[in-house]
Design a protein around this motif. Sequence first.
Motif, PDB file in Angstrom:
ATOM      1  N   GLY A 131      -4.496  26.370 -18.732  1.00 37.97           N
ATOM      2  CA  GLY A 131      -4.517  26.862 -17.330  1.00 37.97           C
ATOM      3  C   GLY A 131      -4.972  28.408 -17.728  1.00 37.97           C
ATOM      4  O   GLY A 131      -5.703  29.036 -16.790  1.00 37.97           O
ATOM      5  N   GLN A 132      -4.572  28.811 -19.421  1.00 37.30           N
ATOM      6  CA  GLN A 132      -4.721  30.010 -19.253  1.00 37.30           C
ATOM      7  C   GLN A 132      -6.474  30.364 -19.796  1.00 37.30           C
ATOM      8  O   GLN A 132      -7.028  31.488 -19.091  1.00 37.30           O
ATOM      9  N   LEU A 133      -6.604  29.294 -20.680  1.00 38.46           N
ATOM     10  CA  LEU A 133      -8.312  29.702 -21.255  1.00 38.46           C
ATOM     11  C   LEU A 133      -9.060  29.149 -19.655  1.00 38.46           C
ATOM     12  O   LEU A 133      -9.994  29.856 -19.140  1.00 38.46           O
ATOM     13  N   ILE A 134      -9.255  28.505 -18.066  1.00 40.96           N
ATOM     14  CA  ILE A 134      -9.758  28.213 -17.978  1.00 40.96           C
ATOM     15  C   ILE A 134      -9.723  29.963 -16.560  1.00 40.96           C
ATOM     16  O   ILE A 134     -10.329  30.638 -15.868  1.00 40.96           O
ATOM     17  N   THR A 135      -8.116  30.458 -16.594  1.00 44.45           N
ATOM     18  CA  THR A 135      -8.314  31.645 -16.063  1.00 44.45           C
ATOM     19  C   THR A 135      -9.132  32.447 -16.881  1.00 44.45           C
ATOM     20  O   THR A 135     -10.229  33.686 -16.421  1.00 44.45           O
ATOM     21  N   ARG A 136      -8.814  33.151 -18.403  1.00 40.13           N
ATOM     22  CA  ARG A 136      -9.781  33.640 -19.257  1.00 40.13           C
ATOM     23  C   ARG A 136     -11.472  33.244 -18.587  1.00 40.13           C
ATOM     24  O   ARG A 136     -12.749  34.137 -18.512  1.00 40.13           O
ATOM     25  N   THR A 137     -11.885  32.113 -18.452  1.00 40.96           N
ATOM     26  CA  THR A 137     -13.486  30.980 -18.248  1.00 40.96           C
ATOM     27  C   THR A 137     -13.448  32.270 -17.233  1.00 40.96           C
ATOM     28  O   THR A 137     -15.652  31.865 -16.362  1.00 40.96           O
ATOM     29  N   VAL A 138     -12.998  31.499 -16.228  1.00 42.53           N
ATOM     30  CA  VAL A 138     -13.152  31.646 -14.644  1.00 42.53           C
ATOM     31  C   VAL A 138     -12.330  34.009 -14.365  1.00 42.53           C
ATOM     32  O   VAL A 138     -13.418  34.468 -14.158  1.00 42.53           O
ATOM     33  N   SER A 139     -11.305  33.966 -13.592  1.00 42.34           N
ATOM     34  CA  SER A 139     -11.051  34.677 -12.800  1.00 42.34           C
ATOM     35  C   SER A 139     -11.413  36.534 -13.728  1.00 42.34           C
ATOM     36  O   SER A 139     -11.469  37.687 -13.402  1.00 42.34           O
ATOM     37  N   ASP A 140     -10.708  36.115 -15.822  1.00 43.30           N
ATOM     38  CA  ASP A 140     -11.096  36.994 -15.651  1.00 43.30           C
ATOM     39  C   ASP A 140     -12.403  37.889 -15.993  1.00 43.30           C
ATOM     40  O   ASP A 140     -12.671  38.496 -16.422  1.00 43.30           O
ATOM     41  N   LEU A 141     -13.050  37.246 -16.080  1.00 40.48           N
ATOM     42  CA  LEU A 141     -14.258  37.354 -16.663  1.00 40.48           C
ATOM     43  C   LEU A 141     -15.258  37.461 -15.310  1.00 40.48           C
ATOM     44  O   LEU A 141     -15.470  38.849 -15.327  1.00 40.48           O
ATOM     45  N   GLU A 184       0.011  43.743 -15.240  1.00 38.79           N
ATOM     46  CA  GLU A 184       1.583  42.035 -14.734  1.00 38.79           C
ATOM     47  C   GLU A 184       0.458  41.297 -13.604  1.00 38.79           C
ATOM     48  O   GLU A 184       0.546  40.594 -14.125  1.00 38.79           O
ATOM     49  N   VAL A 185       0.032  41.868 -12.698  1.00 42.01           N
ATOM     50  CA  VAL A 185      -1.017  40.737 -11.962  1.00 42.01           C
ATOM     51  C   VAL A 185      -2.051  39.580 -12.941  1.00 42.01           C
ATOM     52  O   VAL A 185      -1.605  38.758 -12.870  1.00 42.01           O
ATOM     53  N   ARG A 186      -2.494  40.528 -13.958  1.00 44.25           N
ATOM     54  CA  ARG A 186      -3.454  39.553 -14.292  1.00 44.25           C
ATOM     55  C   ARG A 186      -2.497  38.509 -14.780  1.00 44.25           C
ATOM     56  O   ARG A 186      -2.717  36.807 -15.789  1.00 44.25           O
ATOM     57  N   THR A 187      -0.982  39.066 -15.428  1.00 45.15           N
ATOM     58  CA  THR A 187      -1.020  38.110 -16.512  1.00 45.15           C
ATOM     59  C   THR A 187      -0.894  37.075 -15.398  1.00 45.15           C
ATOM     60  O   THR A 187       0.003  35.167 -16.127  1.00 45.15           O
ATOM     61  N   GLU A 188       0.400  37.249 -14.349  1.00 44.90           N
ATOM     62  CA  GLU A 188       0.841  35.755 -13.259  1.00 44.90           C
ATOM     63  C   GLU A 188      -0.053  35.463 -12.905  1.00 44.90           C
ATOM     64  O   GLU A 188       0.119  34.005 -12.869  1.00 44.90           O
ATOM     65  N   VAL A 189      -1.286  35.862 -12.485  1.00 37.64           N
ATOM     66  CA  VAL A 189      -2.402  34.969 -12.192  1.00 37.64           C
ATOM     67  C   VAL A 189      -2.898  33.875 -13.167  1.00 37.64           C
ATOM     68  O   VAL A 189      -2.576  32.317 -13.279  1.00 37.64           O
ATOM     69  N   ASN A 199       4.695  31.458  -8.079  1.00 39.29           N
ATOM     70  CA  ASN A 199       4.217  32.225  -6.855  1.00 39.29           C
ATOM     71  C   ASN A 199       5.166  33.932  -5.938  1.00 39.29           C
ATOM     72  O   ASN A 199       4.650  34.614  -6.093  1.00 39.29           O
ATOM     73  N   LYS A 200       6.718  33.576  -6.077  1.00 39.89           N
ATOM     74  CA  LYS A 200       6.576  34.823  -6.194  1.00 39.89           C
ATOM     75  C   LYS A 200       6.838  36.015  -6.499  1.00 39.89           C
ATOM     76  O   LYS A 200       6.271  37.430  -6.580  1.00 39.89           O
ATOM     77  N   ARG A 201       6.858  36.015  -8.104  1.00 44.41           N
ATOM     78  CA  ARG A 201       6.454  36.630  -8.947  1.00 44.41           C
ATOM     79  C   ARG A 201       4.956  36.821  -9.048  1.00 44.41           C
ATOM     80  O   ARG A 201       4.773  38.421  -9.204  1.00 44.41           O
ATOM     81  N   TYR A 202       4.517  36.244  -8.973  1.00 43.03           N
ATOM     82  CA  TYR A 202       2.587  37.100  -8.352  1.00 43.03           C
ATOM     83  C   TYR A 202       2.495  38.199  -6.852  1.00 43.03           C
ATOM     84  O   TYR A 202       2.137  38.360  -7.505  1.00 43.03           O
ATOM     85  N   ARG A 203       3.170  37.625  -5.928  1.00 45.28           N
ATOM     86  CA  ARG A 203       3.428  38.350  -5.325  1.00 45.28           C
ATOM     87  C   ARG A 203       4.147  39.410  -5.031  1.00 45.28           C
ATOM     88  O   ARG A 203       3.466  40.653  -4.727  1.00 45.28           O
ATOM     89  N   ASP A 204       5.073  39.505  -6.471  1.00 38.37           N
ATOM     90  CA  ASP A 204       5.721  40.478  -6.215  1.00 38.37           C
ATOM     91  C   ASP A 204       4.998  42.173  -6.236  1.00 38.37           C
ATOM     92  O   ASP A 204       4.490  43.191  -6.628  1.00 38.37           O
ATOM     93  N   ALA A 205       3.636  41.149  -8.260  1.00 35.93           N
ATOM     94  CA  ALA A 205       3.208  42.232  -8.459  1.00 35.93           C
ATOM     95  C   ALA A 205       2.035  42.696  -8.098  1.00 35.93           C
ATOM     96  O   ALA A 205       2.237  44.013  -7.838  1.00 35.93           O
TER      97      ALA A 205
END
Length: 589
Positions: free
Chosen positions: A123-133, A196-201, A235-241
């Motif tokens: 999932g971390q690699l998916i984040t790097r390849t999609v949303s981080d890009l 923090e938002v990027r970490t929670e994503v 999901n709550k941590r992501y929402r709070d961020a």
Amino acid sequence: MSKITGDAFNVNLLKRIFQYVKPYRGIFIWSVILTILLAIVAPVRPFLIKYTLDNYILKGQYHGLLVMTIVMLVLLVLQSAIQYSHTLLTNTLGQSAIRDLRINVFNHITTLRLKYFDKTPIGQLITRTVSDLETISDIFSEGLIVIIGDILQVIAIIGVMFYADWALTLMVLLPMPLLIIATSIFQRSIKAVFQEVRTEVSNLNTYLQEHITGISIIQYFAREEQEYLKFKKINKRYRDANIRSNWYYSIFFPVVEVISAMCLGLLVWYGAKSILAKPLGVTPGTIAEFILYISMLFKPIRELADKFNTLQMGMVGAERVFRVLDTDERTINKGTYVPEKMEGNISFHKVWFAYNDENYVLKDLSFNVKAGQTVAMVGATGAGKSSTINILNRFYEIQKGEIKIDGVNIQEYELSYLRTSIATVLQDVFLFSDTIFNNITLNNPQITMDEVVDAAVKVGAHDFIERLPGGYQYNVMERGATLSAGQAQLISFIRALVYNPSILVLDEATSSVDTETEILIQTAIDKLMKGRTSIVIAHRLSTIQKADQIIVLDKGEIMETGNHQELLKLDGYYKRLYDLQFHSEGIAK
């Protein structure tokens, strides 16, 4: 590799990002030109309004008013066309550069050793390849170029304001230090929240990928409620961020509006006072001009902090992406040896191997397999059977010793040649969400339908494939969900055969199929092993009794070698395994 700091103007990082802009140099240059044009054009319209008000409206010259109205309409159309072209080009530039970078990242990930994936969540690699890009693409469409344009526009507007009336400009800019302080505080505060938002994503993506993939385990053990509660916390941590980031915006933007109103109030007060005291000084047109300039001045300043943080998020995303690209855990492919045909003589000489460089799972392993022979490896779980196959394919590198094929060290072979010469059928079959034909050929254009059908006939899978809707064009869905375990195993076996390997590896290839399918596969195996070096790993000793050589492993060491009858006569480790297994099967029967 750049240290992750989140600095918006990390020069080294920007240089790396702009390496991907080089192929689109023309688009970049035009984007910069249009950015400068927008900054030049922006202050012109308020000046024309001031000129029209003072020279035509107040004097009742309607012809001049008509001419100036047409001029301003033409200017507005021109400015809109420039803005449209600018937005289109900057977005095209960003998406083009990100397309190339994403391809580069995916290509790099596919070359990494399996050791990297053992410790990195998918999932971390998916984040790097999609949303981080995607955040990097914002550097071009909403970040750096736009920030430069806004700064140029602010400079141009302030310059024109000073030219029009320097005293009035100074009065209007009195509250500006407050805006600079507010922007600085906002920028520092929002920076930590965005990270923090990027970490929670990343955490969210990792959790979703793992648990959707393993949904059957969750349902088998009735863990839906517990996993639901755990997901709620993530999901709550992501929402709070995200709420914290919105909270900073909800404070910053009203502050900007208040300061803007202060500037407008000062303008009206000082301008009206000047008109009353000295009618020929500040004109009504000047007041109207400055009102428009204040609006134009505060809009980019207000958005500048937001765009600066967009740039900052892009830089954070870039640092994460380049961290993946800078990962050096790749199998080094320095080999150039590509013989016309690999014979299949295998030699392990004093091989030591550990997954973590400390706890050896293979210890001083030495054995030889002649071309065309079938060697079987047996032993308890964790004995080192699959590890032996992994290092033969160079999925992992050995720490000590030497592995040779046809007398040549495997590191001297060109890597893709080595791996395509060794076909492996695993216990855990993976099928892509694609047609049966593409799952067999893996989109290799050199493999024809006739070759696929021929291999399917030999395996005994042709009939069941033909009965499926669409036959070989039937879509098996993700992980072969629409097929039985036996059918999926047969397809993976065809996949291995169509590549016509010199060495065939069967790693528990029949352990997950029913007895009827196993008999079908075993019949095909007996035919296909003829003239081909084969390595068979199996828990069921009944499937390997015809092997030329059986290697008995225990805790990474060779305990015994020989054929079936020879090992039974030794009355040792293999005999105990054999008696235990067949005694258990007798009880089961």
